[in-house]
Design a protein around this motif. Structure first.
Motif, PDB file in Angstrom:
ATOM      1  N   ASN A   1       0.782  -1.173   0.114  1.00 46.69           N
ATOM      2  CA  ASN A   1       0.200  -0.002   0.068  1.00 46.69           C
ATOM      3  C   ASN A   1       0.991   1.267   0.108  1.00 46.69           C
ATOM      4  OD1 ASN A   1      -2.378  -1.471   0.176  1.00 46.69           O
ATOM      5  ND2 ASN A   1      -2.367  -1.621   2.274  1.00 46.69           N
TER       6      ASN A   1
ATOM      7  N   THR B   1       2.129   1.903  -3.316  1.00 41.97           N
ATOM      8  CA  THR B   1       0.961   2.311  -4.151  1.00 41.97           C
ATOM      9  C   THR B   1       0.837   3.986  -4.216  1.00 41.97           C
ATOM     10  OG1 THR B   1       0.005   0.179  -4.082  1.00 41.97           O
ATOM     11  CG2 THR B   1      -1.371   1.957  -4.855  1.00 41.97           C
ATOM     12  N   ILE B   2       0.744   4.174  -2.784  1.00 43.66           N
ATOM     13  CA  ILE B   2       0.480   5.631  -2.604  1.00 43.66           C
ATOM     14  C   ILE B   2       1.653   6.265  -2.962  1.00 43.66           C
ATOM     15  CG2 ILE B   2       0.094   7.353  -0.577  1.00 43.66           C
ATOM     16  CD1 ILE B   2      -1.484   5.076   0.733  1.00 43.66           C
TER      17      ILE B   2
ATOM     18  N   ARG C   1       1.616   6.906  -6.678  1.00 39.37           N
ATOM     19  CA  ARG C   1       0.755   7.862  -7.125  1.00 39.37           C
ATOM     20  C   ARG C   1       1.154   9.456  -6.803  1.00 39.37           C
ATOM     21  NH1 ARG C   1      -3.107  11.324  -6.968  1.00 39.37           N
ATOM     22  NH2 ARG C   1      -2.726  11.846  -5.009  1.00 39.37           N
TER      23      ARG C   1
ATOM     24  N   LEU D   1      -9.239   7.746   0.569  1.00 38.39           N
ATOM     25  CA  LEU D   1      -8.083   7.183   0.960  1.00 38.39           C
ATOM     26  C   LEU D   1      -8.216   6.575   2.385  1.00 38.39           C
ATOM     27  CD1 LEU D   1      -5.407   6.769   0.118  1.00 38.39           C
ATOM     28  CD2 LEU D   1      -4.725   8.927   1.086  1.00 38.39           C
ATOM     29  N   LEU D   2      -8.962   7.352   3.132  1.00 37.08           N
ATOM     30  CA  LEU D   2      -8.743   7.041   4.560  1.00 37.08           C
ATOM     31  C   LEU D   2     -10.043   5.694   4.690  1.00 37.08           C
ATOM     32  CD1 LEU D   2      -8.193   9.795   7.013  1.00 37.08           C
ATOM     33  CD2 LEU D   2      -6.661   8.510   5.845  1.00 37.08           C
TER      34      LEU D   2
ATOM     35  N   ALA E   1     -10.112   3.092   2.555  1.00 34.25           N
ATOM     36  CA  ALA E   1      -9.490   2.066   1.953  1.00 34.25           C
ATOM     37  C   ALA E   1      -8.958   1.222   3.023  1.00 34.25           C
ATOM     38  CB  ALA E   1      -8.317   2.474   1.063  1.00 34.25           C
ATOM     39  N   PRO E   2      -8.600   0.007   2.844  1.00 33.94           N
ATOM     40  CA  PRO E   2      -8.254  -0.948   3.869  1.00 33.94           C
ATOM     41  C   PRO E   2      -6.734  -0.636   3.875  1.00 33.94           C
ATOM     42  CG  PRO E   2      -8.901  -2.282   1.723  1.00 33.94           C
ATOM     43  CD  PRO E   2      -9.315  -0.895   1.856  1.00 33.94           C
ATOM     44  N   VAL E   3      -6.270   0.587   4.360  1.00 37.62           N
ATOM     45  CA  VAL E   3      -4.647   0.831   4.447  1.00 37.62           C
ATOM     46  C   VAL E   3      -4.760   1.804   5.635  1.00 37.62           C
ATOM     47  CG1 VAL E   3      -3.191   2.446   3.425  1.00 37.62           C
ATOM     48  CG2 VAL E   3      -5.048   1.315   2.013  1.00 37.62           C
ATOM     49  N   ARG E   4      -3.572   1.170   6.323  1.00 36.57           N
ATOM     50  CA  ARG E   4      -3.087   1.704   7.748  1.00 36.57           C
ATOM     51  C   ARG E   4      -3.006   3.435   7.454  1.00 36.57           C
ATOM     52  NH1 ARG E   4      -1.142  -3.057   7.988  1.00 36.57           N
ATOM     53  NH2 ARG E   4      -1.820  -4.382   9.912  1.00 36.57           N
TER      54      ARG E   4
END
Ligand SMILES: Nc1ncnc2c1ncn2[C@@H]1O[C@H](COP(=O)(O)OP(=O)(O)OP(=O)(O)O)[C@@H](O)[C@H]1O
Ligand SMILES: [Mg+2]
Lengths: 236, 316
Positions: A3, A6-7, A10, A83-84, A86-89
């Motif tokens: 993740n 990916t971020i 981008r 963004l927040l 999404a299953p992302v810490r």
């Protein structure tokens, strides 16, 4: 990690797509190029100290500008919501944004490699201080980006983010100058937390572990604060 | 840590304060697997706030939420993995193309790497975005950006879709398309759809939860709701004939409560569960007058609230 990458990617591509990054890079190159060309160090010492001196201060400004939109714009545009959710810490969001901006900063520093290359063309520079100088710039730049990212997490206004970042960085940089006016014991402490105190060693070709640890600590501290600030925004 | 698999969304005593402002006031509801549920309420009812809590964007002040069996606070990542979200106003990165954005979303939402390419083609096909796939999102019209929003919500094939007013601000043709799409998606997925348009709920949903001022005022299946609505149907008539006499005869029809005359139209209020349209026509023909038009007036959301809050412990 996936993740984060990916971020970061981008974010890096988004720099490349924005005129702002090119303007900032342009200004950085023009100003550092100018100071490099007029500095006597360039000619008498065949060193890049002329570039490093101005480059280090410019980095503070540049980091404030590069990072100001990272979270403030997402908050303003509302894209932060996707963004927040999404299953992302939160830590992955911050790490990704940080690495994206670090990528941009690295690209900028790479573009300045032509200063030492010029020196090599015209003379026989000492590569030690050049390598440590770049290491110093990279560490200082990383710490500045972390401060900027934290500032950007506080607000939805990019300008406010840049000013806050500039304020924190300025205070940390010039704390060293103020330290000279204070009693010695206190001055030493202040010196130690000052961004500018550790930089000259890198310029002189020394690898100062304390300096490395200091810049990394500042980076980690402000990234941690940015994560906390992001978490807090959920509890508003 | 999965609990209760039949209920895909479980909300218990959820309360949210923004500072001192109470936005959601102790609401509880469930959505079962495969259901399409409308979340209906006027402006400031608390729909968006509730959905932001369901998706983990905001933390509740009090209460608990489970999505796909996972607590949204303690097992947030697991819960979020199962959600596709279409936020209000559908914010998107304007500097990305549709393709790169969908690629980004699918990675972030954890779609298998080998599936990304084909899945992007699939959702682009479903949302009719073929021609725009390499266009910058910032250059798309609102309707198409909204389609990108739907595409990113379904790209990772989530179990639950949470859609916050997905048909707002787009033209009628696209509204119809979107509703059709929601119906299609609802065949396989659980959907919670917020809207303030009454007819949208009856068109797309099986069940409705009505919320007002942060509280659930009614929760029922659509059939029951529509009988509740038609329960006090109003009909507007245009009749060629002596107004006083027409009104008088209309009043005598069984099931008509009240007849008023305004703007050269008769407004007829019918009592619960009655549909006197046939009788109205008969009466007018018998009187030797001419019926120029006859239409039901849909009850507005406000009318329903009024009904629910004044007389309506009926449907709770
Ligand atoms: N971030 C916020 N800070 C403070 N108050 C808020 C915030 N977001 C919403 N509110 C308030 O909470 C209440 C519920 O708002 P919410 O957006 O959930 O309503 P809604 O049902 O989605 O309305 P709409 O149909 O207009 O979208 C409103 O009174 C609103 O003013
Ligand atoms: Mg809303």
């Amino acid at each position: 990690m996936k993740n984060t990458t990916t971020i970061a990617l981008r974010e890096f591509k988004s720099y490349l797509a924005s005129p702002m990054a090119y303007v900032v890079t342009g200004i950085f190159l023009v100003l550092t190029g100018f100071f490099f060309s007029i500095s006597s160090d360039t000619y008498y010492e065949t060193s890049i100290r002329g570039f490093l001196g101005i480059g280090s201060i410019l980095l503070l400004l540049l980091a404030s500008v590069l990072t100001m939109r990272l979270l403030a714009e997402e908050r303003k545009m509302g894209t932060l919501e996707l963004l927040l959710t999404a299953p992302v810490r939160d830590s992955e969001v911050i790490a990704g944004k940080f690495l994206g901006s670090l990528g941009m900063l690295t690209a900028m520093l790479v573009l300045t490699f032509y200063y030492p290359l010029l020196l090599m063309w015209f003379g026989d520079p000492d590569w030690g201080p050049i390598a440590t100088g770049y290491l110093g710039l990279f560490l200082l730049g990383g710490a500045s980006l972390a401060v900027g990212l934290f500032a950007s997490s506080l607000t939805s206004n990019q300008l406010v983010a840049a000013v806050v970042a500039g304020g924190i960085l300025g205070a940390l940089w010039f704390a060293g100058a103020a330290a000279d006016l204070l009693p010695e014991a206190l001055g030493e402490v202040i010196n130690y937390v000052s961004l500018s105190y550790h930089f000259p060693d890198f310029m002189r070709g020394m690898i100062d572990t304390r300096g490395i640890i200091y810049y990394l600590s500042i980076t980690v501290l402000f990234l941690f604060l940015a994560i906390r600030s992001l978490e807090n925004s959920r509890w508003s | 840590m999965k609990v209760g698999t039949r209920e895909v969304i479980r909300v218990e005593n959820l309360t949210k304060y923004y500072g001192k402002r109470l936005a959601v006031d102790n609401i509880s509801f469930n959505v079962e697997r495969g259901e399409v549920v409308g979340f209906l309420g006027p402006n400031a009812a608390g729909k968006t706030t509730t959905m932001r809590i369901l998706t983990g964007f905001l933390a509740p002040t009090r209460g608990d939420v489970w999505v796909a069996g996972y607590n949204i606070i303690s097992h947030s990542l697991e819960a979020r993995q199962h959600i596709g979200y279409f936020p209000e106003a559908m914010p998107l990165y304007r500097d990305m193309t549709v393709r790169s954005y969908l690629d980004f979303s699918s990675r972030l939402r954890g779609l298998d790497k080998n599936r990304i390419k084909t899945r992007i083609e699939e959702v682009v096909d479903i949302c009719h975005l073929e021609e725009y796939i390499d266009v910058l999102i910032g250059k798309l019209s609102k309707g198409f950006r909204q389609r990108v929003g739907v595409a990113q919500a379904i790209i990772h094939e989530p179990e639950v879709l949470i859609l916050d007013e997905p048909t707002i601000g787009i033209d009628p043709i696209q509204v119809a398309m979107t509703r059709q799409l929601i119906k299609e998606l609802g065949k396989e997925r659980t959907i919670l759809l917020s809207t303030h348009i009454l007819s949208e709920v009856s068109m797309t949903c099986e069940r409705v939860i009505i919320i007002n001022e942060g509280r659930i005022v009614a929760e029922d299946r659509i059939e029951n709701l529509s009988s509740l609505i038609s329960g006090s149907k109003r009909i507007r008539l245009e009749v060629e004939g002596p107004s006083g006499k027409v009104a008088e005869r209309l009043r005598q029809i069984e099931g008509i409560l009240q007849v008023s005359y305004e703007d050269s139209h008769y407004i007829v209020e019918c009592s619960a569960g009655q549909d006197p349209r046939g009788k109205i026509m008969e009466t007018i023909v018998q009187g030797g007058w001419t019926l120029l038009s006859l239409e039901s007036i849909e009850m507005s959301l406000e009318d329903i609230f009024l009904k629910l809050t004044t007389e309506g412990e009926t449907s709770q």
